[in-house]
Design a protein around this motif. Structure first.
Motif, PDB file in Angstrom:
ATOM      1  N   ASP A 419       0.830  -1.209   0.000  1.00 22.68           N
ATOM      2  CA  ASP A 419       0.000   0.000   0.000  1.00 22.68           C
ATOM      3  C   ASP A 419       0.864   1.259   0.000  1.00 22.68           C
ATOM      4  OD1 ASP A 419      -2.275  -1.510   0.000  1.00 22.68           O
ATOM      5  OD2 ASP A 419      -2.677  -1.295   2.143  1.00 22.68           O
ATOM      6  N   LYS A 424      -0.896   4.666  -1.390  1.00 20.56           N
ATOM      7  CA  LYS A 424      -2.183   4.731  -0.705  1.00 20.56           C
ATOM      8  C   LYS A 424      -2.213   5.802   0.387  1.00 20.56           C
ATOM      9  CE  LYS A 424      -5.525   1.863   1.657  1.00 20.56           C
ATOM     10  NZ  LYS A 424      -5.804   0.591   2.282  1.00 20.56           N
ATOM     11  N   TYR A 425      -1.072   6.054   0.993  1.00 19.61           N
ATOM     12  CA  TYR A 425      -1.019   7.037   2.086  1.00 19.61           C
ATOM     13  C   TYR A 425      -0.478   8.375   1.610  1.00 19.61           C
ATOM     14  CZ  TYR A 425      -1.582   2.620   4.432  1.00 19.61           C
ATOM     15  OH  TYR A 425      -2.035   1.385   4.802  1.00 19.61           O
ATOM     16  N   SER A 427       1.109  10.117  -2.398  1.00 21.86           N
ATOM     17  CA  SER A 427       2.101   9.763  -3.401  1.00 21.86           C
ATOM     18  C   SER A 427       3.505  10.131  -2.957  1.00 21.86           C
ATOM     19  CB  SER A 427       1.762  10.450  -4.713  1.00 21.86           C
ATOM     20  OG  SER A 427       1.715  11.842  -4.480  1.00 21.86           O
TER      21      SER A 427
END
Ligand SMILES: Cc1cc2nc3c(=O)[nH]c(=O)nc-3n(C[C@H](O)[C@H](O)[C@H](O)COP(=O)(O)OP(=O)(O)OC[C@H]3O[C@@H](n4cnc5c(N)ncnc54)[C@H](O)[C@@H]3O)c2cc1C
Length: 456
Positions: A419, A424-425, A427
């Motif tokens: 992730d 996901k957290y 870019s």
């Protein structure tokens, strides 16, 4: 062999700052076991037996029991609080409730005992497993460049793949990680705490019972609680009293305590409490300030080559009874992530460590706030009847106590790291896994409540 579980070398070099703390030592032991190459730096010139009572929940007991295949647990057992349960009383001595110890309900035991004595056992075990501990090394500065990080200590520049700031509530590493100095605020509470031998209490009929074996009793009043334990078959006594405190917390946060000040607060409580306080050797009493810090937005540097661990990252209130346990879990997860990621992906390991640990740790921290409020804000005129519902008992949540931080870290690492790489957290977290990654300080979202400093 002291450490039969030690894995082959990974080639990952780790500098850990803080060996007189539980967090740094646990991280060192775990890193060594996972095959990383570890140097621990500590400003104290020699090992000191510091502090008084400390608790390790079953979640930390699970970690301890693995060390040396039970060797460390065997060493701790004779000095661990060995009782069947606690008695909770109102300030006047009336019994509120009883709580049985949870034994092996969560799969591993709790360990409660003298912080300094426990620490000495961990320290010696760390050395036996091959951890290099350098005492008398005060880290003056943390630095980080693409692909590496390090410290300046005694004028010498040291470097490694990763630097772990396990340097406690006054962490210097925090400045490099955050890019600014965060200031503590007064919490309005402090803790008087002491540890002494029980000869004088054995002579008094009010307290003699405590010296016949291990016991644990709590007394609760408006905005104050008092916890007393007898350990080592009643030969040692420890008590802590959390009370309101309006003093300034500018620089020092641990002062000699005064018996007369304690008596101003609990002088009309249960005569057992009064006797405990009056018979405390004055030179053993400290007054320990509890200060707040805002939750850190992140525990890791932009390049993810420097990270915080233990109280440096997340100070706990003593009422959480999890400060040392969570510091230990940090070390386990960090060492496992580094092992799973390998030397070429240290920043990915460090980001995964933060991801895996952050929310769980916040949840454990919040328990400290709710426990304190439950105890301090109770309606003491009705507490004896109401308590039949068990509202004042310490919560024992399975999510906290049954957790196996090592197994969980290896289980979730593949997805968490995937992730992170997928952005996901954010870019900005993708970066270059072998070199420096650009990452904004806001990548970890957390509810904005306060963190408490100096802990359980
Ligand atoms: C002296 C002391 C006594 C304590 N007593 C108790 C107690 O009785 N009961 C309890 O529940 N909790 C106690 N605590 C707190 C408890 O140990 C922690 O909350 C918890 O174990 C997490 O510890 P930590 O390793 O993150 O931090 P800490 O235990 O604070 O350890 C941090 C370490 O980093 C070292 N350090 C800091 N700056 C530098 C530097 N620049 N260079 C090199 N080394 C550095 C410190 O000397 C220390 O060894 C105590 C802490 C300390 C420091």
């Amino acid at each position: 062999m002291v450490c039969p579980e030690q894995l082959p070398p990974t080639g990952i070099q780790v500098i850990i700052v803080g060996a007189e703390g539980i967090g740094g030592l646990a991280c060192a032991i775990e890193c060594q076991n996972k095959g990383h190459s570890v140097i621990v730096l500590e400003k104290f010139p020699k090992l000191e037996i510091l502090g008084d009572i400390i608790s390790f929940g079953p979640n930390a007991g699970r970690i301890i029991e693995r060390w040396g295949n039970g060797l460390v647990a065997d060493r701790l057992r004779p000095i661990t609080l060995n009782h069947t349960g606690s008695t909770w009383r109102r300030f006047d001595g009336a019994e509120i409730t009883k709580m049985r110890t949870h034994g092996l309900k969560f799969g591993s035991p709790m360990y409660n005992g003298h912080r300094g004595e426990f620490h000495e056992i961990f320290f010696n075990f760390a050395k036996e497993t091959g951890v290099e501990i350098r005492l008398g090394q005060r880290v003056e500065e943390y630095w980080e460049e693409p692909g590496k990080a390090g410290v300046i200590v005694n004028g010498q520049r040291m470097e490694a793949d990763l630097v772990v700031g396990a340097d406690g509530v006054r962490s210097k590493a925090r400045k490099l990680v955050l890019g600014y100095d965060d200031k503590p605020h007064s919490s309005g509470y402090a803790v008087w705490r002491t540890w002494f031998t029980s000869e004088e209490l054995a002579k008094d009929p009010l307290t003699e019972w405590m010296t016949k074996g291990d016991t644990h009793t709590g007394w609760f009043g408006p905005d104050v609680h008092f916890l007393a334990a007898s350990l080592k078959q009643g030969k040692d006594i420890s008590w802590v009293c959390t009370h309101e405190d309006k003093a300034d917390i500018e620089e020092s946060w641990s002062f000699p305590g005064k018996i007369e000040d304690v008596l101003k607060v609990v002088g009309d409580w249960d005569p057992v409490v009064q006797t405990l306080v009056k018979k405390t050797p004055p030179d053993t009493l400290v007054d320990w300030k509890l200060v707040y810090r805002d939750p850190l937005p992140t525990w890791i540097s932009k390049g993810a080559r420097t990270c915080l661990l233990g109280d440096a990252a997340h100070p706990f209130l003593p009422t959480s009874i999890q400060g040392a346990s969570q510091a230990m879990e940090d070390g386990v997860v960090l060492a496992a992530c580094l092992h799973a990621a390998g030397k070429d992906r240290v920043p990915l390991a460090v980001r995964s460590y933060e991801r895996i640990r952050y929310e769980r740790c916040r949840r454990a921290q919040r328990l400290g706030e709710t426990n304190r409020d439950t105890w301090h804000k109770a309606d003491f005129s009705t507490v004896l009847e109401k308590e039949k519902a068990g509202g004042m008992k310490l919560p024992t949540p399975p999510w906290l106590f049954s957790h196996d931080s090592e197994t969980n870290a290896y289980r979730v690492f593949p997805q968490v790291s995937k992730d992170i790489l997928a952005g996901k957290y954010g870019s900005e977290e993708i970066g270059n896994q072998t070199g420096i990654c650009e990452k904004k300080l806001t990548t970890v979202s957390a509810p904005v409540t306060k963190q408490a400093e100096v802990g359980a």
